[in-house]
Write a protein that holds these residues in place. Structure first.
Motif, short mmCIF file in Angstrom:
data_model
loop_
_atom_site.label_atom_id
_atom_site.label_comp_id
_atom_site.label_asym_id
_atom_site.label_seq_id
_atom_site.Cartn_x
_atom_site.Cartn_y
_atom_site.Cartn_z
N GLN A 31 47.57 8.91 -21.96
CA GLN A 31 46.72 9.88 -22.65
C GLN A 31 45.79 10.56 -21.65
OE1 GLN A 31 44.98 7.25 -25.59
NE2 GLN A 31 46.93 7.06 -26.68
N ASP A 32 45.23 9.76 -20.74
CA ASP A 32 44.30 10.29 -19.74
C ASP A 32 44.98 11.37 -18.87
OD1 ASP A 32 41.68 9.90 -18.34
OD2 ASP A 32 43.05 9.54 -16.66
N GLN A 33 46.24 11.11 -18.52
CA GLN A 33 46.92 12.07 -17.63
C GLN A 33 47.53 13.24 -18.39
OE1 GLN A 33 49.56 10.01 -14.69
NE2 GLN A 33 48.63 8.21 -15.56
N ALA A 34 48.04 12.97 -19.60
CA ALA A 34 48.80 14.02 -20.29
C ALA A 34 47.92 14.98 -21.11
CB ALA A 34 49.84 13.38 -21.21
N ILE A 35 46.89 14.46 -21.77
CA ILE A 35 46.17 15.30 -22.74
C ILE A 35 45.57 16.57 -22.10
CG2 ILE A 35 44.15 15.36 -24.32
CD1 ILE A 35 45.02 12.54 -25.26
N PRO A 36 44.84 16.47 -20.96
CA PRO A 36 44.27 17.71 -20.40
C PRO A 36 45.34 18.74 -20.05
CG PRO A 36 43.31 15.77 -19.35
CD PRO A 36 44.46 15.28 -20.18
N GLN A 37 46.48 18.27 -19.53
CA GLN A 37 47.57 19.18 -19.15
C GLN A 37 48.19 19.83 -20.39
OE1 GLN A 37 48.37 19.81 -16.09
NE2 GLN A 37 47.71 18.08 -14.84
N LEU A 38 48.35 19.04 -21.44
CA LEU A 38 48.95 19.59 -22.66
C LEU A 38 47.99 20.55 -23.34
CD1 LEU A 38 50.81 16.44 -24.06
CD2 LEU A 38 51.81 18.46 -22.98
N LEU A 39 46.69 20.22 -23.30
CA LEU A 39 45.71 21.15 -23.90
C LEU A 39 45.73 22.47 -23.14
CD1 LEU A 39 42.67 18.80 -24.70
CD2 LEU A 39 44.19 19.95 -26.33
N ALA A 40 46.05 22.41 -21.84
CA ALA A 40 46.13 23.64 -21.03
C ALA A 40 47.45 24.37 -21.24
CB ALA A 40 45.93 23.31 -19.55
N GLY A 41 48.35 23.80 -22.07
CA GLY A 41 49.58 24.50 -22.43
C GLY A 41 50.79 24.18 -21.56
N LYS A 42 50.66 23.19 -20.66
CA LYS A 42 51.78 22.86 -19.78
C LYS A 42 52.88 22.12 -20.53
CE LYS A 42 51.79 22.93 -15.75
NZ LYS A 42 52.35 24.00 -14.85
N ASP A 43 54.14 22.24 -20.04
CA ASP A 43 55.23 21.38 -20.51
C ASP A 43 55.06 20.02 -19.85
OD1 ASP A 43 56.23 23.45 -21.94
OD2 ASP A 43 58.19 23.54 -20.93
N LEU A 44 55.65 18.99 -20.47
CA LEU A 44 55.44 17.64 -19.95
C LEU A 44 56.71 16.81 -19.96
CD1 LEU A 44 52.75 15.54 -19.47
CD2 LEU A 44 53.86 14.56 -21.45
N LEU A 45 56.93 16.10 -18.87
CA LEU A 45 57.98 15.09 -18.82
C LEU A 45 57.27 13.74 -18.74
CD1 LEU A 45 60.92 14.19 -18.48
CD2 LEU A 45 60.68 14.53 -16.03
N GLY A 46 57.35 12.96 -19.80
CA GLY A 46 56.64 11.68 -19.86
C GLY A 46 57.61 10.52 -19.74
N ILE A 47 57.46 9.74 -18.68
CA ILE A 47 58.31 8.56 -18.54
C ILE A 47 57.48 7.40 -19.06
CG2 ILE A 47 59.83 7.28 -16.95
CD1 ILE A 47 60.38 10.13 -16.46
N ALA A 48 57.72 7.03 -20.28
CA ALA A 48 56.85 6.04 -20.92
C ALA A 48 57.56 5.39 -22.09
CB ALA A 48 55.57 6.71 -21.42
N GLN A 49 57.26 4.13 -22.30
CA GLN A 49 57.86 3.40 -23.41
C GLN A 49 56.89 3.36 -24.60
OE1 GLN A 49 58.88 -0.50 -22.03
NE2 GLN A 49 60.51 0.27 -20.73
#
Ligand code: AMP
Length: 325
Positions: A31-49
């Protein structure tokens, strides 16, 4: 957990309140790494279970984006009037989350309900194994967020019940499991019906070549976030391994179940038939047991889960591979 707060990540007040009610003190690493990037509109590749907090990592930014574009969720929007609001409510969905199993889709739907409780966005869950009529009704009343398993969604889309032309946010959750379960063709067909201009998030625990190719095709200049699977082991759980011959497995299980401290037990099985057979055998041996797998109807699966939650069934064998839509 990290030291930053959800407010530090840019999450707004109504969502922060919902998170406080869930007792989420701090964001998890994804959440710490993804949320700011997603709020900025970036696409995301999340390697996570599962277990890393990935659901909140994608649902919070989606809720925040959609509510920012929604007159009824803005403070000074009274002048927009009731009628404008009602028209919007019947509009086509703006976010689509594809999940491989019915249970995961329902769980994601639950997360949208709890995180979005102070917003007026509407979501619905589309899955197979149950009547399509309530789903068609929900769609025709208008929803903002659609959580779906691929087969039923495609079916409803082909029947003309789902409009996908307004989707601005797409999530492919547990993409490697979608591949394993044979859904990649359906997923590609659905993606072909979406607008090219959208924010896309792909989550997968592993990166087999087919998923890496899919990621290259559907993501545009994505941020990559990888979190260690170690986060999924819960410290309070004592883990033990028994090496035992197949013939003695059931006797060992019955022996372990004599321990009254094992008050709720889940047994994961490789096959559906094995799960049903074990449930029957344990039931005969005096352990109230419910089996859950993809050959049971969705309502039978949910009723088994409810029996397990309320303590009427002590053991729940599950086939690891459940089949969705
Ligand atoms: P997920 O990986 O999305 O399935 O989430 C796993 C579990 O972690 C769920 O039960 C969530 O409710 C919980 N969870 C997610 N984020 C947090 C957080 N920041 N703090 C505490 N629990 C969380």
């Amino acid at each position: 957990m990290t030291q930053r707060s959800f407010a530090d990540l840019g999450v707004t007040g109504p969502l922060q309140r919902a998170l406080r009610a869930e007792n989420y003190a701090h964001p998890t690493p994804i959440q710490d790494q993804a949320i700011p990037q997603l709020l900025a509109g970036k696409d995301l590749l999340g390697i996570a279970q599962t277990g890393t907090g990935k659901t909140a990592a994608f649902s919070l930014p989606i809720l925040q984006h959609l509510s920012a574009n929604r007159p009824s969720d803005k403070r000074n929007a009274d002048d927009k009037g009731e009628r404008g609001c009602r028209n919007r409510r019947r509009s086509a969905p703006h976010a689509l989350i594809l999940a491989p199993t019915r249970e995961l889709a329902l769980q994601i739907g639950e997360s949208f309900r709890s995180y979005g409780r102070h917003l007026s966005l509407r979501h619905t869950v589309i899955l197979g194994g149950v009547s399509q009529h309530p789903q068609v009704r929900a769609l025709s009343n208008g929803v903002d967020i659609l959580v779906a398993t691929p087969g039923r969604l495609l079916d409803l889309h082909e029947q003309g019940h789902v409009r996908l032309g307004q989707i601005s946010h797409l999530v492919l959750d547990e993409a490697d499991l979608m591949l394993d379960m044979g859904f990649l063709r359906d997923v590609r067909k659905i993606i072909a019906a979406l607008p090219a201009k959208r924010q896309t998030m792909l989550f997968s625990a592993t990166m087999p070549p087919d998923i890496a190719r899919l990621a290259r095709e559907v993501l545009s200049d994505p941020v990559r976030v990888e979190v260690s699977p170690r986060t999924i082991t819960v410290e309070q759980i004592d883990q033990r391994v028994f090496f035992i011959d197949t013939a003695n497995k059931r006797a060992l299980l019955a022996h372990l179940l004599q321990d009254a401290d094992m008050s709720r037990v889940i047994v994961f099985m490789r096959t559906k038939r094995g799960a049903s057979r074990l449930a029957e055998q344990l039931g005969k041996a005096g352990f109230p047991t419910e089996a859950i797998h993809g050959n049971k109807t969705q309502s039978a699966r949910q009723s088994s889960l409810a029996q397990f939650r309320n303590g009427r069934a002590r053991t729940s064998p599950r086939a690891v591979s459940t089949s969705p839509a």
